[in-house]
Design a protein around this motif. Structure first.
Motif, PDB file in Angstrom:
ATOM      1  N   ASP A  22       0.824  -1.203   0.000  1.00  0.00           N
ATOM      2  CA  ASP A  22       0.000   0.000   0.000  1.00  0.00           C
ATOM      3  C   ASP A  22       0.865   1.262   0.000  1.00  0.00           C
ATOM      4  OD1 ASP A  22      -2.268  -1.499  -0.012  1.00  0.00           O
ATOM      5  OD2 ASP A  22      -2.863  -1.068   2.046  1.00  0.00           O
ATOM      6  N   ARG A  23       1.906   1.265   0.834  1.00  0.00           N
ATOM      7  CA  ARG A  23       2.764   2.454   0.911  1.00  0.00           C
ATOM      8  C   ARG A  23       3.583   2.632  -0.366  1.00  0.00           C
ATOM      9  NH1 ARG A  23       4.364   1.635   7.382  1.00  0.00           N
ATOM     10  NH2 ARG A  23       2.169   1.733   8.034  1.00  0.00           N
ATOM     11  N   LEU A  24       3.997   1.533  -0.954  1.00  0.00           N
ATOM     12  CA  LEU A  24       4.722   1.626  -2.227  1.00  0.00           C
ATOM     13  C   LEU A  24       3.801   2.170  -3.319  1.00  0.00           C
ATOM     14  CD1 LEU A  24       7.328   1.100  -3.814  1.00  0.00           C
ATOM     15  CD2 LEU A  24       6.515  -1.247  -4.218  1.00  0.00           C
ATOM     16  N   ARG A  25       2.549   1.750  -3.296  1.00  0.00           N
ATOM     17  CA  ARG A  25       1.589   2.252  -4.277  1.00  0.00           C
ATOM     18  C   ARG A  25       1.386   3.761  -4.114  1.00  0.00           C
ATOM     19  NH1 ARG A  25      -4.015   2.123  -3.735  1.00  0.00           N
ATOM     20  NH2 ARG A  25      -3.793   0.628  -2.018  1.00  0.00           N
ATOM     21  N   GLY A  26       1.287   4.225  -2.872  1.00  0.00           N
ATOM     22  CA  GLY A  26       1.133   5.651  -2.625  1.00  0.00           C
ATOM     23  C   GLY A  26       2.337   6.452  -3.090  1.00  0.00           C
ATOM     24  N   TYR A  27       3.519   5.912  -2.854  1.00  0.00           N
ATOM     25  CA  TYR A  27       4.773   6.547  -3.311  1.00  0.00           C
ATOM     26  C   TYR A  27       4.774   6.691  -4.830  1.00  0.00           C
ATOM     27  CZ  TYR A  27       9.726   6.141  -4.817  1.00  0.00           C
ATOM     28  OH  TYR A  27      10.944   6.267  -5.453  1.00  0.00           O
ATOM     29  N   LYS A  28       4.413   5.617  -5.531  1.00  0.00           N
ATOM     30  CA  LYS A  28       4.420   5.647  -6.994  1.00  0.00           C
ATOM     31  C   LYS A  28       3.333   6.569  -7.552  1.00  0.00           C
ATOM     32  CE  LYS A  28       6.630   1.168  -7.794  1.00  0.00           C
ATOM     33  NZ  LYS A  28       6.500  -0.196  -8.378  1.00  0.00           N
ATOM     34  N   LEU A  29       2.189   6.630  -6.874  1.00  0.00           N
ATOM     35  CA  LEU A  29       1.126   7.534  -7.315  1.00  0.00           C
ATOM     36  C   LEU A  29       1.580   8.988  -7.236  1.00  0.00           C
ATOM     37  CD1 LEU A  29      -2.031   5.899  -5.683  1.00  0.00           C
ATOM     38  CD2 LEU A  29      -1.574   6.139  -8.137  1.00  0.00           C
ATOM     39  N   ALA A  30       2.308   9.329  -6.178  1.00  0.00           N
ATOM     40  CA  ALA A  30       2.807  10.701  -6.039  1.00  0.00           C
ATOM     41  C   ALA A  30       3.833  11.017  -7.118  1.00  0.00           C
ATOM     42  CB  ALA A  30       3.410  10.895  -4.649  1.00  0.00           C
TER      43      ALA A  30
ATOM     44  N   ALA B 189       1.987  11.526 -10.411  1.00  0.00           N
ATOM     45  CA  ALA B 189       1.306  12.824 -10.460  1.00  0.00           C
ATOM     46  C   ALA B 189       2.290  13.953 -10.761  1.00  0.00           C
ATOM     47  CB  ALA B 189       0.595  13.085  -9.135  1.00  0.00           C
ATOM     48  N   ALA B 190       3.564  13.758 -10.359  1.00  0.00           N
ATOM     49  CA  ALA B 190       4.599  14.760 -10.625  1.00  0.00           C
ATOM     50  C   ALA B 190       5.326  14.497 -11.944  1.00  0.00           C
ATOM     51  CB  ALA B 190       5.602  14.781  -9.475  1.00  0.00           C
ATOM     52  N   LYS B 191       4.829  13.482 -12.691  1.00  0.00           N
ATOM     53  CA  LYS B 191       5.421  13.101 -13.979  1.00  0.00           C
ATOM     54  C   LYS B 191       6.888  12.675 -13.830  1.00  0.00           C
ATOM     55  CE  LYS B 191       2.336  15.806 -16.951  1.00  0.00           C
ATOM     56  NZ  LYS B 191       1.294  15.951 -15.917  1.00  0.00           N
ATOM     57  N   ILE B 192       7.130  11.892 -12.766  1.00  0.00           N
ATOM     58  CA  ILE B 192       8.459  11.332 -12.522  1.00  0.00           C
ATOM     59  C   ILE B 192       8.345   9.812 -12.586  1.00  0.00           C
ATOM     60  CG2 ILE B 192      10.328  11.067 -10.841  1.00  0.00           C
ATOM     61  CD1 ILE B 192       9.549  13.818  -9.740  1.00  0.00           C
ATOM     62  N   ALA B 193       9.190   9.193 -13.385  1.00  0.00           N
ATOM     63  CA  ALA B 193       9.161   7.733 -13.514  1.00  0.00           C
ATOM     64  C   ALA B 193       9.774   7.079 -12.273  1.00  0.00           C
ATOM     65  CB  ALA B 193       9.920   7.309 -14.766  1.00  0.00           C
ATOM     66  N   ALA B 194       9.135   6.018 -11.794  1.00  0.00           N
ATOM     67  CA  ALA B 194       9.693   5.261 -10.672  1.00  0.00           C
ATOM     68  C   ALA B 194      10.952   4.535 -11.131  1.00  0.00           C
ATOM     69  CB  ALA B 194       8.669   4.262 -10.147  1.00  0.00           C
ATOM     70  N   ASP B 195      11.977   4.548 -10.297  1.00  0.00           N
ATOM     71  CA  ASP B 195      13.270   3.951 -10.610  1.00  0.00           C
ATOM     72  C   ASP B 195      13.532   2.815  -9.621  1.00  0.00           C
ATOM     73  OD1 ASP B 195      15.902   3.288 -11.071  1.00  0.00           O
ATOM     74  OD2 ASP B 195      16.655   5.354 -11.035  1.00  0.00           O
ATOM     75  N   ASP B 196      13.636   1.591 -10.132  1.00  0.00           N
ATOM     76  CA  ASP B 196      13.858   0.434  -9.256  1.00  0.00           C
ATOM     77  C   ASP B 196      15.154   0.550  -8.460  1.00  0.00           C
ATOM     78  OD1 ASP B 196      11.512  -0.711 -10.070  1.00  0.00           O
ATOM     79  OD2 ASP B 196      12.432  -2.075 -11.521  1.00  0.00           O
ATOM     80  N   ALA B 197      16.122   1.309  -8.967  1.00  0.00           N
ATOM     81  CA  ALA B 197      17.385   1.488  -8.249  1.00  0.00           C
ATOM     82  C   ALA B 197      17.200   2.288  -6.967  1.00  0.00           C
ATOM     83  CB  ALA B 197      18.408   2.180  -9.157  1.00  0.00           C
ATOM     84  N   LEU B 198      16.052   2.956  -6.853  1.00  0.00           N
ATOM     85  CA  LEU B 198      15.776   3.766  -5.659  1.00  0.00           C
ATOM     86  C   LEU B 198      14.861   3.045  -4.674  1.00  0.00           C
ATOM     87  CD1 LEU B 198      15.223   7.283  -7.286  1.00  0.00           C
ATOM     88  CD2 LEU B 198      17.252   6.426  -6.113  1.00  0.00           C
ATOM     89  N   ILE B 199      14.634   1.744  -4.901  1.00  0.00           N
ATOM     90  CA  ILE B 199      13.773   0.953  -4.020  1.00  0.00           C
ATOM     91  C   ILE B 199      14.615  -0.134  -3.361  1.00  0.00           C
ATOM     92  CG2 ILE B 199      11.754  -0.539  -3.883  1.00  0.00           C
ATOM     93  CD1 ILE B 199      10.646   0.907  -6.341  1.00  0.00           C
ATOM     94  N   ALA B 200      14.672  -0.115  -2.032  1.00  0.00           N
ATOM     95  CA  ALA B 200      15.488  -1.085  -1.286  1.00  0.00           C
ATOM     96  C   ALA B 200      14.610  -1.840  -0.296  1.00  0.00           C
ATOM     97  CB  ALA B 200      16.624  -0.376  -0.557  1.00  0.00           C
ATOM     98  N   GLN B 201      14.897  -3.117  -0.142  1.00  0.00           N
ATOM     99  CA  GLN B 201      14.109  -3.970   0.753  1.00  0.00           C
ATOM    100  C   GLN B 201      14.536  -3.784   2.204  1.00  0.00           C
ATOM    101  OE1 GLN B 201      11.520  -6.157  -0.400  1.00  0.00           O
ATOM    102  NE2 GLN B 201      11.072  -5.978   1.784  1.00  0.00           N
TER     103      GLN B 201
END
Length: 340
Positions: free
Chosen positions: A198-206, A209-221
């Motif tokens: 849910d929190r990851l979905r909210g992050y990606k939605l924001a 909305a800002a027209k910024i592509a999500a980058d997998d290199a910026l996601i850490a477990q």
């Protein structure tokens, strides 16, 4: 023994100026007595040091006057305020709270479900996102009174209490975007937790909305522990283009991330912004004080216990989600990105 008890409760009633039945109600179902009468009875009980026979009360009512709270990790400070909220309402209704540290294990959950099935407890509050197998009936329904709180169970056949995690994460991400950050790293919780998705979905939605592509290199477990936050931050800052801000999906991981960044000579927030989620007590005392999402933990506990008490008194509750509001707490751990 029974006559001395009757005399004792009779004395309490006479000295408080109420009936014996009112004294009994005040001690067993205080919500059914007016505040004025309750205070008068309890004051007299304290003065006379009257001790009710709880075993006899439980036998007559066929209740244990206790509930079980299943905690997946009792060492996690986030759960402390939820438990306090549960205790607050439970005590108002004359109930004791038993804590079950399940460590997320089904066999431990089954043991505590057994306490309810054998009437050693009256109901159960589950703080882990899983419906205990032992609580399910043959038709998929519930065999015991149960409320799910905090880490919600999707489509569970019981009342649930929590927050809108996606909306909260979106709000925090937007806050960082408004500060000027464009490379925002995130430290996830466990894959098994619905809070993580849910929190990851909210992050990606924001970001979208800002027209910024999500980058997998910026996601850490991570796994909601401080050590995982430190290790995740280390991975994020090995990238060729490291983030200028890190959004950790709970406060403990944010504290671990801050510790790692300081160990490398980086300053928070001058070099890197770090924000968290939950607003545990430590969040306002760390250096720097942590910007985070405040969960209404005490209210979650209050609501969960109120719903369970309603079920114990015969209420037929819909298996609905009760969503409580969150609040963005701005402190000193986030600032505009440094100029390059």
């Amino acid at each position: 023994m029974s006559s001395s008890r009757a005399t004792s409760i009779r004395q309490v009633a006479r000295q408080a100026g109420v009936s014996i039945a009112t004294v009994s109600r005040a001690l067993t179902t205080p919500d059914k007595v007016s505040d004025k009468t309750l205070k008068k009875v309890l004051a007299q009980v304290e003065r006379s040091r009257y001790k009710p026979n709880l075993l006899a009360r439980n036998f007559r009512s066929k209740r244990a006057f206790s509930v079980v709270v299943l905690v997946p990790n009792i060492a996690n400070p986030f759960f402390a305020e939820i438990i306090r909220g549960i205790e607050q309402v439970a005590q108002q209704h004359g109930y004791a709270v038993l804590l079950g540290d399940t460590e997320g294990r089904e066999d431990r959950e089954a043991y505590y479900v057994g306490l309810v099935e054998t009437r050693q407890a009256d109901g159960l509050i589950q703080l882990h996102p899983r419906l205990p197998k032992a609580a399910r009936g043959a038709n998929g329904g519930l065999e015991i009174p149960l409320v799910n709180a905090c880490e919600y169970i999707e489509d569970a056949p019981c009342p649930r209490v929590g927050i809108d995690n996606a909306a909260a994460a979106r709000e925090m991400t937007k806050y960082l975007l408004d500060l000027g950050h464009r490379r925002i790293g995130v430290v996830l919780g466990p894959d098994s937790s619905p809070l993580t998705s849910d929190r990851l979905r909210g992050y990606k939605l924001a970001l979208r909305a800002a027209k910024i592509a999500a980058d997998d290199a910026l996601i850490a477990q991570g796994d909601f522990t401080m050590s995982s936050g430190s290790a995740a931050a280390e991975r994020l800052f090995k990238a060729k283009q490291p983030p200028t801000a890190v959004f950790c999906f709970n406060d403990e991981m944010a504290l671990g991330a801050i510790r790692f960044l300081k160990s490398t000579g980086r300053s928070v927030p001058q070099d890197v912004s770090v924000v968290g989620f939950d607003d545990i007590e430590f969040a306002s005392f760390c250096d720097p004080p942590l910007t985070t999402i405040e969960q209404p933990t005490r209210e979650i506990g209050n609501k969960a216990m109120s719903l369970l008490f309603e079920m114990l008194n015969g209420g037929k509750l819909e298996p609905a989600m009760h969503t409580l509001p969150i609040k963005l707490i701005v402190r000193d751990s986030a600032a505009p990105p440094p100029r390059r």
